[in-house]
Design a protein around this motif. Sequence first.
Motif, PDB file in Angstrom:
ATOM      1  N   ASP A 153      44.519 -24.380  16.116  1.00 51.19           N
ATOM      2  CA  ASP A 153      44.814 -23.294  17.051  1.00 51.19           C
ATOM      3  C   ASP A 153      45.202 -23.899  18.407  1.00 51.19           C
ATOM      4  N   PRO A 154      46.510 -24.176  18.619  1.00 53.92           N
ATOM      5  CA  PRO A 154      46.942 -24.808  19.872  1.00 53.92           C
ATOM      6  C   PRO A 154      46.665 -23.966  21.118  1.00 53.92           C
ATOM      7  N   GLN A 155      46.728 -22.636  21.004  1.00 54.05           N
ATOM      8  CA  GLN A 155      46.523 -21.784  22.178  1.00 54.05           C
ATOM      9  C   GLN A 155      45.141 -22.003  22.789  1.00 54.05           C
ATOM     10  N   ASN A 156      44.130 -22.155  21.952  1.00 51.67           N
ATOM     11  CA  ASN A 156      42.755 -22.342  22.425  1.00 51.67           C
ATOM     12  C   ASN A 156      42.289 -23.784  22.292  1.00 51.67           C
ATOM     13  N   ARG A 157      43.194 -24.659  21.858  1.00 46.68           N
ATOM     14  CA  ARG A 157      42.891 -26.084  21.655  1.00 46.68           C
ATOM     15  C   ARG A 157      41.630 -26.274  20.817  1.00 46.68           C
ATOM     16  N   ARG A 158      41.646 -25.586  19.657  1.00 51.61           N
ATOM     17  CA  ARG A 158      40.533 -25.690  18.720  1.00 51.61           C
ATOM     18  C   ARG A 158      41.052 -26.095  17.348  1.00 51.61           C
ATOM     19  N   VAL A 159      40.196 -26.811  16.625  1.00 54.13           N
ATOM     20  CA  VAL A 159      40.460 -27.114  15.224  1.00 54.13           C
ATOM     21  C   VAL A 159      39.257 -26.616  14.436  1.00 54.13           C
ATOM     22  N   TYR A 160      39.522 -25.722  13.479  1.00 53.10           N
ATOM     23  CA  TYR A 160      38.493 -25.196  12.601  1.00 53.10           C
ATOM     24  C   TYR A 160      38.546 -26.022  11.315  1.00 53.10           C
ATOM     25  N   ILE A 161      37.407 -26.582  10.929  1.00 52.72           N
ATOM     26  CA  ILE A 161      37.356 -27.456   9.758  1.00 52.72           C
ATOM     27  C   ILE A 161      36.602 -26.762   8.634  1.00 52.72           C
ATOM     28  N   TYR A 162      37.202 -26.807   7.434  1.00 46.59           N
ATOM     29  CA  TYR A 162      36.624 -26.177   6.252  1.00 46.59           C
ATOM     30  C   TYR A 162      36.409 -27.227   5.177  1.00 46.59           C
ATOM     31  N   ARG A 163      35.208 -27.197   4.576  1.00 44.25           N
ATOM     32  CA  ARG A 163      34.847 -28.069   3.463  1.00 44.25           C
ATOM     33  C   ARG A 163      34.166 -27.199   2.399  1.00 44.25           C
ATOM     34  N   PRO A 164      34.212 -27.611   1.136  1.00 47.73           N
ATOM     35  CA  PRO A 164      33.553 -26.799   0.100  1.00 47.73           C
ATOM     36  C   PRO A 164      32.066 -26.619   0.390  1.00 47.73           C
ATOM     37  N   ASN A 165      31.605 -25.400   0.192  1.00 48.59           N
ATOM     38  CA  ASN A 165      30.178 -25.067   0.314  1.00 48.59           C
ATOM     39  C   ASN A 165      29.565 -25.416   1.667  1.00 48.59           C
ATOM     40  N   GLN A 166      30.378 -25.393   2.722  1.00 48.72           N
ATOM     41  CA  GLN A 166      29.864 -25.662   4.061  1.00 48.72           C
ATOM     42  C   GLN A 166      30.369 -24.601   5.025  1.00 48.72           C
ATOM     43  N   GLU A 167      29.626 -24.432   6.096  1.00 48.59           N
ATOM     44  CA  GLU A 167      30.036 -23.510   7.153  1.00 48.59           C
ATOM     45  C   GLU A 167      31.234 -24.101   7.899  1.00 48.59           C
ATOM     46  N   GLU A 168      32.030 -23.224   8.470  1.00 46.45           N
ATOM     47  CA  GLU A 168      33.152 -23.640   9.304  1.00 46.45           C
ATOM     48  C   GLU A 168      32.636 -24.481  10.474  1.00 46.45           C
ATOM     49  N   GLU A 169      33.337 -25.570  10.766  1.00 45.29           N
ATOM     50  CA  GLU A 169      33.015 -26.417  11.921  1.00 45.29           C
ATOM     51  C   GLU A 169      34.137 -26.241  12.937  1.00 45.29           C
ATOM     52  N   ILE A 170      33.803 -26.196  14.218  1.00 45.21           N
ATOM     53  CA  ILE A 170      34.818 -26.005  15.260  1.00 45.21           C
ATOM     54  C   ILE A 170      34.806 -27.203  16.202  1.00 45.21           C
ATOM     55  N   LEU A 171      35.979 -27.805  16.383  1.00 49.66           N
ATOM     56  CA  LEU A 171      36.144 -28.880  17.358  1.00 49.66           C
ATOM     57  C   LEU A 171      36.888 -28.300  18.559  1.00 49.66           C
ATOM     58  N   GLU A 172      36.358 -28.526  19.748  1.00 47.92           N
ATOM     59  CA  GLU A 172      36.965 -28.032  20.984  1.00 47.92           C
ATOM     60  C   GLU A 172      37.814 -29.135  21.616  1.00 47.92           C
ATOM     61  N   ASN A 173      39.099 -28.907  21.735  1.00 46.31           N
ATOM     62  CA  ASN A 173      40.040 -29.794  22.407  1.00 46.31           C
ATOM     63  C   ASN A 173      39.907 -31.273  21.997  1.00 46.31           C
ATOM     64  N   PRO A 174      39.899 -31.554  20.688  1.00 42.67           N
ATOM     65  CA  PRO A 174      39.762 -32.956  20.280  1.00 42.67           C
ATOM     66  C   PRO A 174      41.046 -33.742  20.555  1.00 42.67           C
ATOM     67  N   GLU A 175      40.885 -35.023  20.836  1.00 41.20           N
ATOM     68  CA  GLU A 175      42.055 -35.909  20.984  1.00 41.20           C
ATOM     69  C   GLU A 175      42.600 -36.303  19.629  1.00 41.20           C
ATOM     70  N   SER A 176      41.718 -36.298  18.620  1.00 39.76           N
ATOM     71  CA  SER A 176      42.129 -36.629  17.258  1.00 39.76           C
ATOM     72  C   SER A 176      41.168 -35.954  16.292  1.00 39.76           C
ATOM     73  N   VAL A 177      41.600 -35.859  15.020  1.00 32.39           N
ATOM     74  CA  VAL A 177      40.769 -35.289  13.968  1.00 32.39           C
ATOM     75  C   VAL A 177      40.853 -36.228  12.769  1.00 32.39           C
ATOM     76  N   SER A 178      39.696 -36.610  12.250  1.00 37.07           N
ATOM     77  CA  SER A 178      39.635 -37.547  11.133  1.00 37.07           C
ATOM     78  C   SER A 178      39.603 -36.815   9.795  1.00 37.07           C
ATOM     79  N   GLY A 179      40.335 -37.342   8.840  1.00 37.43           N
ATOM     80  CA  GLY A 179      40.342 -36.793   7.483  1.00 37.43           C
ATOM     81  C   GLY A 179      39.304 -37.422   6.574  1.00 37.43           C
ATOM     82  N   GLU A 180      38.474 -38.312   7.111  1.00 38.17           N
ATOM     83  CA  GLU A 180      37.428 -38.974   6.308  1.00 38.17           C
ATOM     84  C   GLU A 180      36.459 -37.938   5.746  1.00 38.17           C
ATOM     85  N   PRO A 181      35.904 -38.154   4.580  1.00 42.60           N
ATOM     86  CA  PRO A 181      36.194 -39.197   3.607  1.00 42.60           C
ATOM     87  C   PRO A 181      37.301 -38.815   2.617  1.00 42.60           C
TER      88      PRO A 181
END
Length: 194
Positions: A153-181
């Motif tokens: 979400d560029p307007q709010n500079r957020r990245v919402y992260i989804y993984r199986p069987n987990q709650e949504e995680e929100i990153l606020e204005n990250p410089e980078s986002v890792s795809g690990e593992p």
Amino acid sequence: MLSSPIVLRMPPELQMTSDQFFEFCQINSELQIERNKKGELIIMSPTGSETGHKDARIIQQLMNWADEDETGIAFSSSAGFTLSTGAERSPDASWIKLERWNALSAEQRKKFAPICPDFVVELRSPSDNLKPLKEKMLEYQSEPGFQLGWLIDPQNRRVYIYRPNQEEEILENPESVSGEPVLPGFVLNMRKIW
């Protein structure tokens, strides 16, 4: 102005098979069309040029990593996939492990492949309402094979992260986002997206 995609509800007698839907999309190639699990057609407006550039930057970084990694293949927003629910979706960027992709027949790969990508990215454009995008991410999250999803979400500079069987995680204005593992070594440089 925020908008939601146009949703066309179809009577049962007019429901299309997967092959008919694929042909319908080919005939109407100037439109961005998806189909949800209820068989409703979802017509989205094309993105603006700025969003198109941001999407290209995401795809560029994912493709560069996939070329080096060689354990799977990456896709642009023009690729469609048929989910286990019958929904046909086109994430803005995606990646599938090579062994899962190779398990599909050549015929299945030519159309909307019957597979959910391991990794999906959706990019919110300025006119998008956030709620339908989050619903789409939850749809991916419940699919067999899904491992990781990012809603950017560029307007709010957020990245919402989804993984199986987990709650949504929100990153606020990250410089980078890792795809690990799931995507070892893949780091999306957000400065090129913001």
